[in-house]
Design an enzyme around this catalytic site. Structure first.
Site, PDB file in Angstrom:
ATOM      1  N   ASP A  72       0.852  -1.199   0.000  1.00  0.00           N
ATOM      2  CA  ASP A  72       0.000   0.000   0.000  1.00  0.00           C
ATOM      3  C   ASP A  72       0.889   1.251   0.000  1.00  0.00           C
ATOM      4  O   ASP A  72       1.865   1.338   0.750  1.00  0.00           O
ATOM      5  CB  ASP A  72      -0.887  -0.038   1.260  1.00  0.00           C
ATOM      6  N   ASN A  84      -2.300  12.680  -3.919  1.00  0.00           N
ATOM      7  CA  ASN A  84      -3.299  13.096  -4.919  1.00  0.00           C
ATOM      8  C   ASN A  84      -3.678  14.561  -4.721  1.00  0.00           C
ATOM      9  O   ASN A  84      -3.759  15.321  -5.696  1.00  0.00           O
ATOM     10  CB  ASN A  84      -4.575  12.254  -4.742  1.00  0.00           C
ATOM     11  N   ASP A 136      -2.073   9.298 -10.846  1.00  0.00           N
ATOM     12  CA  ASP A 136      -2.079   8.179 -11.827  1.00  0.00           C
ATOM     13  C   ASP A 136      -0.649   7.835 -12.246  1.00  0.00           C
ATOM     14  O   ASP A 136      -0.269   6.661 -12.330  1.00  0.00           O
ATOM     15  CB  ASP A 136      -2.876   8.579 -13.075  1.00  0.00           C
ATOM     16  N   GLU A 179      -4.789   2.283  -4.397  1.00  0.00           N
ATOM     17  CA  GLU A 179      -3.323   2.397  -4.332  1.00  0.00           C
ATOM     18  C   GLU A 179      -2.718   1.158  -3.680  1.00  0.00           C
ATOM     19  O   GLU A 179      -1.637   1.201  -3.111  1.00  0.00           O
ATOM     20  CB  GLU A 179      -2.942   3.710  -3.627  1.00  0.00           C
TER      21      GLU A 179
HETATM   22  N1  LIG Z   1      -4.931   9.226  -8.946  1.00  0.00           N
HETATM   23  C1  LIG Z   1      -5.576   8.149  -8.531  1.00  0.00           C
HETATM   24  N2  LIG Z   1      -5.973   8.049  -7.273  1.00  0.00           N
HETATM   25  C2  LIG Z   1      -6.613   6.968  -6.842  1.00  0.00           C
HETATM   26  C3  LIG Z   1      -6.914   5.924  -7.698  1.00  0.00           C
HETATM   27  N3  LIG Z   1      -7.550   4.965  -6.998  1.00  0.00           N
HETATM   28  C4  LIG Z   1      -7.650   5.385  -5.738  1.00  0.00           C
HETATM   29  N4  LIG Z   1      -7.084   6.603  -5.615  1.00  0.00           N
HETATM   30  C5  LIG Z   1      -6.966   7.430  -4.460  1.00  0.00           C
HETATM   31  O1  LIG Z   1      -6.152   6.815  -3.463  1.00  0.00           O
HETATM   32  C6  LIG Z   1      -6.441   7.413  -2.245  1.00  0.00           C
HETATM   33  C7  LIG Z   1      -6.403   6.381  -1.153  1.00  0.00           C
HETATM   34  O2  LIG Z   1      -6.545   7.077   0.086  1.00  0.00           O
HETATM   35  P1  LIG Z   1      -6.640   6.326   1.462  1.00  0.00           P
HETATM   36  O3  LIG Z   1      -7.371   5.020   1.295  1.00  0.00           O
HETATM   37  O4  LIG Z   1      -7.165   7.290   2.424  1.00  0.00           O
HETATM   38  O5  LIG Z   1      -5.184   5.941   1.819  1.00  0.00           O
HETATM   39  P2  LIG Z   1      -3.884   6.818   2.025  1.00  0.00           P
HETATM   40  O6  LIG Z   1      -4.138   8.241   1.796  1.00  0.00           O
HETATM   41  O7  LIG Z   1      -2.813   6.229   1.203  1.00  0.00           O
HETATM   42  O8  LIG Z   1      -3.535   6.604   3.551  1.00  0.00           O
HETATM   43  P3  LIG Z   1      -2.776   5.370   4.162  1.00  0.00           P
HETATM   44  O9  LIG Z   1      -3.037   4.211   3.277  1.00  0.00           O
HETATM   45  O10 LIG Z   1      -3.345   5.237   5.532  1.00  0.00           O
HETATM   46  O11 LIG Z   1      -1.346   5.771   4.165  1.00  0.00           O
HETATM   47  C8  LIG Z   1      -7.821   8.063  -2.405  1.00  0.00           C
HETATM   48  O12 LIG Z   1      -7.686   9.469  -2.383  1.00  0.00           O
HETATM   49  C9  LIG Z   1      -8.285   7.653  -3.784  1.00  0.00           C
HETATM   50  O13 LIG Z   1      -9.031   8.646  -4.448  1.00  0.00           O
HETATM   51  C10 LIG Z   1      -6.516   6.043  -9.058  1.00  0.00           C
HETATM   52  O14 LIG Z   1      -6.705   5.182  -9.905  1.00  0.00           O
HETATM   53  N5  LIG Z   1      -5.853   7.174  -9.440  1.00  0.00           N
END
Ligand SMILES: Nc1nc2c(ncn2[C@@H]2O[C@H](COP(=O)(O)OP(=O)(O)OP(=O)(O)O)[C@@H](O)[C@H]2O)c(=O)[nH]1
Length: 385
Positions: free
Chosen positions: A257, A265, A274, A301
């Site tokens: 992760d 983002n 992306d 992610e």
């Molecule tokens: N750019 C982009 N963002 C994505 C995609 N899929 C998921 N995300 C973003 O990934 C982020 C995941 O955030 P969280 O699940 O809060 O996890 P995190 O911010 O990494 O926090 P921790 O995992 O606790 O470190 C979200 O903002 C989603 O919008 C994608 O295909 N492209």
């Protein structure tokens, strides 16, 4: 029958001519001995005349019946020639190749299509040629793809197959051509063969299989990163889970992760996010070596690395390699509260699967380990215990 009747007629003709001659000679003798004649001489003369008349009649009938016989023979020959020409025309119009061989496996006849399908051996396709000689010639000319490198064995097997009660085969010939061959014994011990050109069908089937393969690959590929998607992971996990259980081999899973990706983002924008996901996918894919190891995007992610025949120690080594690769790449993360660059948290598990349990067991265990890595400060790998 006609011949027999002619012989009978000849026999009677000879008898009558001889009888007439004897009667005539007797009459002449008696007349010579007793001038003025006697009734006996008269009867002999009459008999001689009747004999001659009968002889002429029989001769006439004989000539007539010989003429009839000749005419019938000519008509039968003409009818046979016409029937053969009609049969040849009918056979030649067929889109499929037809061949007939006799009980000694020698050619009786074939149509034009048969010669067209094997042009190199067409000159041998005449009545009387052995099937073995025709196929050997075709094999030596390179027409029979299957025969290449072992012509004698192939010819032996092919002839044996030709002599079976019936056989079906799909035959590849030079130039990527395909033939469906059906052969069957006829009641008189001969062999009738039907060949259909299946080249177009085989090519279309191949194209379809290729398209299906591409479709299957596409449906299990992550559109953003180009690595496997969740579906491919689920499919492989199900297979590897059972295989590892059968072989009592350890199966390892790394659940990876990206740390603080939401903040990434927010700072770099969705397109920047992306691009970041693509970079991480590339780095992870480069960290595995074996063909049976799978790297896939699990969702968002999160990524997974499925490692067959891999114990916890080796899996830990792979996890370290992934984190090191990202460290080397030094992808900046201006908003990360824990580091100035992008970091990963990894949940690691390795177990010998219990076939009575679901493959999800492995995912749940890796998820629990990932939670541990996150809660103990991120940028680390934690094992499930
Ligand atoms: N750019 C982009 N963002 C994505 C995609 N899929 C998921 N995300 C973003 O990934 C982020 C995941 O955030 P969280 O699940 O809060 O996890 P995190 O911010 O990494 O926090 P921790 O995992 O606790 O470190 C979200 O903002 C989603 O919008 C994608 O295909 N492209």
């Amino acid at each position: 029958m006609q011949h027999r009747r002619n012989e009978d007629n000849l026999y009677w003709l000879v008898l009558l001519v001889m009888g007439a001659l004897v009667a005539g000679i007797t009459a002449l003798a008696l007349r010579a001995g007793q001038p003025g004649g006697t009734p006996l001489a008269l009867w002999a003369g009459v008999a001689s005349l009747v004999g001659l008349l009968a002889a002429v009649l029989v001769q006439w009938r004989l000539i007539r019946s010989l003429d009839d016989a000749r005419r019938h023979a000519r008509e039968a020959e003409r009818a046979a020639t016409q029937a053969r020409a009609q049969l040849d025309a009918a056979l030649d119009i067929l889109p499929d190749a037809l061949s007939f061989y006799d009980a000694d496996d020698r050619m009786v006849l074939c149509n034009a299509r048969y010669r067209e399908l094997y042009p190199e051996s067409a000159h041998l396709m005449v009545p009387g040629t052995r099937f073995e000689d025709i196929v050997r010639h075709a094999a030596q000319a390179g027409t029979m793809v299957e025969a290449q490198g072992h012509i004698d064995d192939w010819v032996r097997q092919r002839v044996a197959m030709h002599l079976r009660e019936q056989s079906h085969l799909l035959q590849e010939t030079a130039g990527d051509r395909w033939m469906r061959v059906i052969e069957r014994r006829t009641p008189d011990g001969g062999i009738v063969g039907l060949r259909t050109d299946m080249t177009e069908y085989v090519r279309k089937e191949r194209q379809l299989a290729h398209a299906n393969e591409k479709l299957a690959l596409l449906s299990t590929t992550d559109g953003l990163t180009g690595i496997g998607n969740r579906r491919r992971f689920d499919q492989r996990l199900a297979v590897e889970w059972l295989r590892s259980a059968r072989q009592r081999a350890p199966l390892a899973l790394l659940l990876v992760d990206i740390d603080h990706f939401k903040l990434y983002n927010d700072h770099y924008g969705h397109l920047g996010g992306d691009e970041c996901l693509r970079r991480v996918a590339l780095l992870l894919a480069a960290s595995v070596r074996r063909a049976d190891e799978l790297v896939a995007r699990y969702g968002g992610e999160e990524f997974v690395l499925l490692l067959p025949d891999c114990d916890a120690e080796s899996a830990h080594y792979v996890a370290q390699a992934c984190m090191e690769a990202l460290r080397q790449a030094a992808v900046p993360h201006a908003r990360s509260p824990s580091a100035s660059r992008l970091t990963l948290s990894i949940g690691l598990v390795s177990m010998v699967p219990d076939p009575a349990q679901s493959p999800d067991t492995l995912v749940h265990a890796a998820d629990a380990a990932l939670y541990k890595a996150k809660s103990s400060g991120r940028d680390r790998c934690a094992g499930f215990s």
